[in-house]
Write a protein that holds these residues in place. Structure first.
Motif: not given
Length: 529
Positions: A33-41, A43-55
């Motif tokens: 599920r690489p594109r699933a959201r892992a974090l929302v970060v 003040g703009d509440r940007i979605h960080l996916s599992y792939h982006a976080l792991a990278t």
């Protein structure tokens, strides 16, 4: 009104995570599920996916591997609940390091003492809370980590590790190995805090137990209310959510903020959250003006941990939020959770209890170490895969609290016929009034039921005649107009004569620990003399 209920989850969506510790926490979701959201970060509440976080985690881990640090070395981590904290934690683990998170709000002298005691060879520094003081002057490298997160949800790490580490064994570092994942400091005042080493196996067992108890899965999301430098926020909110494929929103300021809490919950489509009773009380008090209603934020359950939750508050929150309120029992030494009330379809809710054991053996013993019958009070002992091996650099404390695989918690309680645990206090906080033993927690629970009372602390007052008398400091609702004598009259109708406070003060606020629990030592210093 009917008791709140939780819907039965889709069994295909819930699966206990097959992890071995911090190092592979993200792996399954990055693969499937690489594109699933892992974090929302931010003040703009940007979605960080599992792939982006792991990278970005892998990138920082590779840089840490070039610093001269060795597998099993301790590294300090100082920062608020930000994406930088999450990346630093997981990257350090992937580099084979043992992470020692430290409260960023500590005075510099205490922070320096904790970093020294843990044997940290270096310190990773993330953004601190807005009101935090300066970082401690450390005699090891201090590396600032900054993440540049694009609106599209890609993250780039800025980390200048500078000169290589000059390693030397110190403090508890000599007792650590590559099997260890974390060194956590127990809650409480600084001079009482102990260092608890937790292995990757401890971490995996804890996370799996939390996920199984609450049936957490990819459809779940939460807001990080509790700080990540303590086990409550770290295990229950962050690690369990990531291991189960869920999502965590990190508040803009890196910590709980009541005015924006429900907006954050709505923004991430939160299904649950966990907090200490103090925060639950704050949310309840503000609910008339800020809570958007269960149709806007449909919660599956709410969790309370870290201190006793008053039964009246629990019922009021359930009515307000339209979701079951589950009390849990946890300690740093047991890698957080040891028991919890179950989801309603798994068993009855028993207000006043902290539920059934979760992945551990739990018993109540008398002064001779014999198991107490159902309903009898004794000390709570815990054994299982989540229990730590002892304290770092504290053989006496280890010998006292850890015995034959059992953790002697120092908490008093009883088990009922169904195996539900009811806590009654701490052994070392009992008040001895002329030979009669009084539980301050029990008196606090009665006081908290008095209309108009919002917070209570009960403590011992030294007395030359009877040894100790009962004192109380009470916070009341603004505008209630209730006074000490009215509160005492309420007590006299519900407590024995020995339990009624001999001195009761109405105060503006009570001192709290960093995790939000009552700071009993500070209370005694302020009011007991």
């Amino acid at each position: 009104m009917a008791a709140p209920t939780a819907s039965v989850r889709d069994a295909d969506r819930h699966r206990t995570p097959a992890i071995t510790g911090l190092t592979d926490l993200l792996d399954r979701h990055v693969r499937h599920r690489p594109r699933a959201r892992a974090l929302v970060v931010t003040g703009d509440r940007i979605h960080l996916s599992y792939h982006a976080l792991a990278t970005v985690v892998d990138d920082v881990a590779a840089r840490l591997g070039d610093t001269g640090l060795h597998r099993g070395d301790a590294i300090g981590l100082v920062g608020a609940n930000t994406a930088e904290f999450v990346v630093a934690l997981l990257a350090s683990a992937r580099a084979g390091l043992v992470v020692a998170p430290v409260d960023p709000a500590l005075p510099a002298s205490q922070m320096s003492a904790r970093l020294e005691a843990s044997g940290a060879q270096a310190v990773l520094l993330g953004p601190p809370p807005a009101d935090a003081g300066p970082i401690a002057q450390a005699d090891v490298p201090v590396w600032s980590l900054d993440l540049r997160i694009s609106p599209a949800g890609t993250a780039t790490a800025v980390l200048d590790t500078g000169a290589r580490v000059v390693r030397r064994v110190r403090g508890g570092g000599a007792e650590l190995s590559a099997d260890d994942a974390l060194v956590l400091f127990t809650a409480g005042t600084s001079d009482q805090a102990k260092m608890v080493p937790l292995t990757h196996a401890n971490v995996a067992a804890s996370v799996q137990s939390i996920c199984a108890t609450y049936e957490l899965g990819p459809d779940d999301a939460t807001v990080a209310v509790m700080p990540f430098f303590h086990s409550h926020g770290l295990f229950a909110a962050l690690l369990a959510s990531l291991a189960s494929g869920g999502c965590v929103l990190l508040p803009e300021q890196g910590r709980f903020a009541a005015p924006t809490f429900w907006d954050d919950m709505r923004a991430v489509a939160a299904t649950w959250f966990t907090a200490v009773p103090t925060i639950h009380e704050i949310l309840l008090d503000r609910s008339a003006h800020e809570y958007p209603g269960p149709q806007v934020v449909p919660l599956t359950f709410v969790r309370s941990c870290g201190a006793p939750l008053n039964a009246a508050t629990q019922r009021a929150l359930e009515r307000t939020l339209g979701a079951p309120m589950l009390s849990a029992y946890a300690m740093t030494e047991s890698t957080h959770m040891a028991s919890s009330e179950p989801l309603p379809h798994d068993g009855p809710l028993k207000h006043g209890s902290v539920g059934r054991p979760t992945g551990v053996d739990l018993r109540v013993v008398d002064q001779n170490g014999h198991t107490c019958p159902a309903g009898a009070q004794g000390e709570v002992w815990v054994r299982g895969r989540t229990v730590a091996r002892g304290y770092l650099a504290d053989p006496a404390g280890t010998a006292h609290s850890f015995r034959d695989g059992w953790l002697r918690t120092g908490d008093l309680g009883s088990l009922d016929e169904d195996g539900y645990l009811f806590l009654t206090g701490r052994i070392n906080s009992l008040i001895n009034r002329g030979g009669e033993t009084i539980s301050p927690e029990y008196v606090e629970d009665i006081l908290a039921g008095c209309p108009g009372v919002t917070e209570v602390a009960v403590f011992a007052i030294p007395d030359a005649t009877v040894g100790q008398r009962v004192g109380a400091a009470v916070v009341v609702c603004e505008g209630e107009g209730i006074g000490a004598e009215q509160i005492l009259q309420y007590c006299r109708q519900r407590l024995s004569a020995a339990e009624v406070p001999d001195r009761l003060e109405v105060v503006d606020a009570l001192p709290r620990t960093a995790e939000g629990g009552l700071d009993r030592r500070a209370v005694e210093a302020r009011y007991a003399h």
